[in-house]
Write a protein that holds these residues in place. Structure first.
Motif, PDB file in Angstrom:
ATOM      1  N   LEU A  96       0.916  -1.267   0.100  1.00 50.42           N
ATOM      2  CA  LEU A  96       0.108   0.037   0.409  1.00 50.42           C
ATOM      3  C   LEU A  96       0.903   1.366   0.021  1.00 50.42           C
ATOM      4  O   LEU A  96       0.665   2.117  -0.921  1.00 50.42           O
ATOM      5  CB  LEU A  96      -0.921   0.090   1.470  1.00 50.42           C
ATOM      6  CG  LEU A  96      -2.257  -0.838   1.237  1.00 50.42           C
ATOM      7  CD1 LEU A  96      -3.053  -0.877   2.261  1.00 50.42           C
ATOM      8  CD2 LEU A  96      -3.147  -0.037   0.147  1.00 50.42           C
ATOM      9  N   GLN A  97       1.819   1.309   0.992  1.00 48.93           N
ATOM     10  CA  GLN A  97       2.651   2.584   0.789  1.00 48.93           C
ATOM     11  C   GLN A  97       3.593   2.464  -0.527  1.00 48.93           C
ATOM     12  O   GLN A  97       3.749   3.658  -1.152  1.00 48.93           O
ATOM     13  CB  GLN A  97       3.700   2.294   2.001  1.00 48.93           C
ATOM     14  CG  GLN A  97       2.981   2.655   3.310  1.00 48.93           C
ATOM     15  CD  GLN A  97       3.955   2.253   4.668  1.00 48.93           C
ATOM     16  OE1 GLN A  97       5.141   1.802   4.394  1.00 48.93           O
ATOM     17  NE2 GLN A  97       3.754   2.816   5.834  1.00 48.93           N
ATOM     18  N   LEU A 102       0.086   5.367  -7.262  1.00 47.90           N
ATOM     19  CA  LEU A 102      -0.825   4.515  -8.438  1.00 47.90           C
ATOM     20  C   LEU A 102      -2.041   4.264  -7.803  1.00 47.90           C
ATOM     21  O   LEU A 102      -3.041   4.460  -8.518  1.00 47.90           O
ATOM     22  CB  LEU A 102       0.010   3.228  -8.581  1.00 47.90           C
ATOM     23  CG  LEU A 102      -0.553   2.216  -9.443  1.00 47.90           C
ATOM     24  CD1 LEU A 102      -1.106   2.830 -10.886  1.00 47.90           C
ATOM     25  CD2 LEU A 102       0.240   0.923  -9.493  1.00 47.90           C
ATOM     26  N   LEU A 103      -2.080   3.770  -6.624  1.00 41.61           N
ATOM     27  CA  LEU A 103      -3.431   3.336  -6.079  1.00 41.61           C
ATOM     28  C   LEU A 103      -4.412   4.590  -5.612  1.00 41.61           C
ATOM     29  O   LEU A 103      -5.508   4.661  -6.050  1.00 41.61           O
ATOM     30  CB  LEU A 103      -3.251   2.373  -4.682  1.00 41.61           C
ATOM     31  CG  LEU A 103      -2.628   1.256  -4.923  1.00 41.61           C
ATOM     32  CD1 LEU A 103      -2.151   0.622  -3.658  1.00 41.61           C
ATOM     33  CD2 LEU A 103      -3.563   0.098  -5.309  1.00 41.61           C
ATOM     34  N   GLY A 104      -3.719   5.802  -5.238  1.00 40.00           N
ATOM     35  CA  GLY A 104      -4.229   7.026  -5.363  1.00 40.00           C
ATOM     36  C   GLY A 104      -5.153   7.453  -6.469  1.00 40.00           C
ATOM     37  O   GLY A 104      -6.236   7.747  -6.657  1.00 40.00           O
ATOM     38  N   GLY A 111     -12.794   4.800  -8.198  1.00 38.55           N
ATOM     39  CA  GLY A 111     -13.617   4.989  -6.950  1.00 38.55           C
ATOM     40  C   GLY A 111     -13.572   3.788  -6.090  1.00 38.55           C
ATOM     41  O   GLY A 111     -14.215   3.766  -5.062  1.00 38.55           O
ATOM     42  N   VAL A 112     -12.612   2.931  -6.296  1.00 47.51           N
ATOM     43  CA  VAL A 112     -12.206   1.644  -5.385  1.00 47.51           C
ATOM     44  C   VAL A 112     -11.115   2.030  -4.573  1.00 47.51           C
ATOM     45  O   VAL A 112     -10.037   2.419  -4.934  1.00 47.51           O
ATOM     46  CB  VAL A 112     -12.160   0.382  -6.494  1.00 47.51           C
ATOM     47  CG1 VAL A 112     -11.830  -0.697  -5.257  1.00 47.51           C
ATOM     48  CG2 VAL A 112     -13.200   0.284  -7.515  1.00 47.51           C
ATOM     49  N   PRO A 113     -11.300   1.570  -3.229  1.00 50.99           N
ATOM     50  CA  PRO A 113     -10.380   2.075  -2.363  1.00 50.99           C
ATOM     51  C   PRO A 113      -8.996   0.898  -2.326  1.00 50.99           C
ATOM     52  O   PRO A 113      -9.065  -0.025  -2.769  1.00 50.99           O
ATOM     53  CB  PRO A 113     -11.000   1.982  -0.848  1.00 50.99           C
ATOM     54  CG  PRO A 113     -11.947   0.818  -0.947  1.00 50.99           C
ATOM     55  CD  PRO A 113     -12.768   1.185  -2.414  1.00 50.99           C
ATOM     56  N   PRO A 114      -7.999   1.885  -2.236  1.00 49.35           N
ATOM     57  CA  PRO A 114      -6.663   1.032  -2.078  1.00 49.35           C
ATOM     58  C   PRO A 114      -6.518  -0.201  -1.465  1.00 49.35           C
ATOM     59  O   PRO A 114      -5.954  -1.411  -1.937  1.00 49.35           O
ATOM     60  CB  PRO A 114      -5.699   2.053  -1.860  1.00 49.35           C
ATOM     61  CG  PRO A 114      -5.974   3.282  -2.089  1.00 49.35           C
ATOM     62  CD  PRO A 114      -7.710   3.129  -2.067  1.00 49.35           C
ATOM     63  N   GLU A 115      -7.212  -0.342  -0.300  1.00 52.48           N
ATOM     64  CA  GLU A 115      -7.020  -1.592   0.556  1.00 52.48           C
ATOM     65  C   GLU A 115      -7.888  -2.528  -0.064  1.00 52.48           C
ATOM     66  O   GLU A 115      -7.313  -3.717   0.175  1.00 52.48           O
ATOM     67  CB  GLU A 115      -7.389  -1.048   2.020  1.00 52.48           C
ATOM     68  CG  GLU A 115      -8.721  -0.536   2.251  1.00 52.48           C
ATOM     69  CD  GLU A 115      -8.941   0.928   2.122  1.00 52.48           C
ATOM     70  OE1 GLU A 115      -9.714   1.491   2.416  1.00 52.48           O
ATOM     71  OE2 GLU A 115      -8.132   1.540   1.722  1.00 52.48           O
ATOM     72  N   ARG A 263      -8.176  -4.781   7.876  1.00 53.15           N
ATOM     73  CA  ARG A 263      -6.949  -4.718   8.414  1.00 53.15           C
ATOM     74  C   ARG A 263      -5.691  -4.311   7.731  1.00 53.15           C
ATOM     75  O   ARG A 263      -4.884  -3.690   8.507  1.00 53.15           O
ATOM     76  CB  ARG A 263      -6.641  -6.478   8.586  1.00 53.15           C
ATOM     77  CG  ARG A 263      -7.723  -7.013   9.574  1.00 53.15           C
ATOM     78  CD  ARG A 263      -7.290  -8.433   9.814  1.00 53.15           C
ATOM     79  NE  ARG A 263      -8.194  -8.976  10.929  1.00 53.15           N
ATOM     80  CZ  ARG A 263      -8.138 -10.320  11.172  1.00 53.15           C
ATOM     81  NH1 ARG A 263      -6.999 -11.131  10.736  1.00 53.15           N
ATOM     82  NH2 ARG A 263      -9.040 -10.907  11.985  1.00 53.15           N
ATOM     83  N   LEU A 264      -5.917  -3.988   6.504  1.00 53.01           N
ATOM     84  CA  LEU A 264      -5.016  -3.174   5.863  1.00 53.01           C
ATOM     85  C   LEU A 264      -4.983  -1.846   6.279  1.00 53.01           C
ATOM     86  O   LEU A 264      -4.137  -1.102   6.050  1.00 53.01           O
ATOM     87  CB  LEU A 264      -4.908  -3.513   4.253  1.00 53.01           C
ATOM     88  CG  LEU A 264      -4.673  -4.824   3.605  1.00 53.01           C
ATOM     89  CD1 LEU A 264      -4.718  -4.793   2.327  1.00 53.01           C
ATOM     90  CD2 LEU A 264      -3.241  -5.143   3.970  1.00 53.01           C
ATOM     91  N   ALA A 265      -6.406  -1.452   6.388  1.00 51.24           N
ATOM     92  CA  ALA A 265      -6.542   0.125   6.510  1.00 51.24           C
ATOM     93  C   ALA A 265      -6.349   0.488   7.941  1.00 51.24           C
ATOM     94  O   ALA A 265      -6.143   1.618   8.210  1.00 51.24           O
ATOM     95  CB  ALA A 265      -7.882   0.264   6.174  1.00 51.24           C
ATOM     96  N   ALA A 266      -6.250  -0.680   8.959  1.00 55.57           N
ATOM     97  CA  ALA A 266      -6.112  -0.241  10.294  1.00 55.57           C
ATOM     98  C   ALA A 266      -4.632   0.345  10.387  1.00 55.57           C
ATOM     99  O   ALA A 266      -3.616  -0.214   9.924  1.00 55.57           O
ATOM    100  CB  ALA A 266      -6.323  -1.573  10.927  1.00 55.57           C
TER     101      ALA A 266
END
Length: 267
Positions: A96-97, A102-104, A111-115, A263-266
């Motif tokens: 994610l980092q 790219l994910l942003g 409209g789909v969240p990176p996580e 869990r990825l977003a936490a």
């Protein structure tokens, strides 16, 4: 594996060609008929001949197809415990980092969240580092198409695989995948590859085996095209959770996708 197969069996069966090649019988005669149909749909004779050269039925594919039972025999808790491990979550957070920019960009466009995208990526192929399958896709799909149980569905997928080669997205040597012909780091069936694939790295090819930008954007495009609501929740009971049926119809799998993403977003 087999995610999009589980998702699309019914839809593809409904969309099957009206004049399918007769299944069973002589395998080479069957391939010849499929080859003519592929040519009628724009695939060159050169691609057909190269793809079908030396192709024989794959007994292991038929055996696997016949012994398949419901994929999700375990409870959600049991299944998620085997798929959403601490190590996989840690690796997902690192990615994610690494791919934040790219994910942003993909989130702003689709409209789909990176996580969620990274969760799907992790579940399907361990972020591209795991097993994407090693069976020749043309041989696999020709075997399943020749079998009479779901011939129309797999004839459609076989011709779609030939179109991927014709379009120049993947050479034949890279057309390898899982036991139902799924391809790439998030396991697209060939028809979905053609329908939802995005050339996000701008090199002129949709490469879902090697290009991380193409993989993640194509995955987001599938969800967006099927009604994903940007900024809305996607846990069980929401509209987006229903959109995720287009990825996998099993509730257990979709709940695992949502858990992994959470869990990825936490922090």
């Amino acid at each position: 594996m087999h995610t999009l197969l589980a998702s699309l069996l019914i839809l593809l069966a409904l969309a099957a060609p009206a004049h399918a090649a007769p299944c069973g019988g002589d395998f080479n005669a069957f391939l010849a008929t499929i080859g003519r149909e592929a040519e009628a749909q724009g695939v060159s004779r050169r691609v057909v001949d190269a793809a079908f050269a030396g192709v024989a039925e794959d007994a292991a594919v038929l055996a696997f197809d016949r012994r398949q039972r419901g994929t999700f025999q375990k409870s959600f808790e049991q299944y998620a415990a085997t798929r959403v491990s601490a190590g996989r979550v840690s690796r997902g957070k690192q990615l994610l980092q690494r791919h934040a920019a790219l994910l942003g960009r993909i989130e702003r466009q689709y409209g789909v969240p990176p996580e969620l995208l990274v969760a799907i990526w992790g579940l399907e192929s361990d972020f591209g580092s795991g097993d994407m399958g090693s069976r020749p896709v043309v041989r696999t799909l020709a075997t399943l198409a020749h079998d009479c149980r779901r011939t129309e569905l797999f004839q459609r997928e076989l011709i779609a695989a030939l179109k991927i080669v014709q379009r120049g997205d993947l050479p034949l040597r890279d057309m390898v995948g899982a036991f139902a012909g799924e391809l790439g780091q998030t396991q697209f069936l060939p028809s979905s590859y053609l329908k939802y694939g995005v050339d996000y790295d701008g090199n002129g090819h949709v490469d879902l085996r090697h290009s991380v930008p193409d993989v993640l954007a194509s995955t987001a495009n599938l969800l967006r095209t099927n009604g994903w609501q940007a900024g809305a929740p996607f846990t069980e009971g929401t509209a987006n959770f229903e959109v995720m049926r287009e990825w996998n119809r099993a509730v257990v799998y979709r709940k695992t996708m949502a858990l992994f993403a959470a869990r990825l977003a936490a922090r």
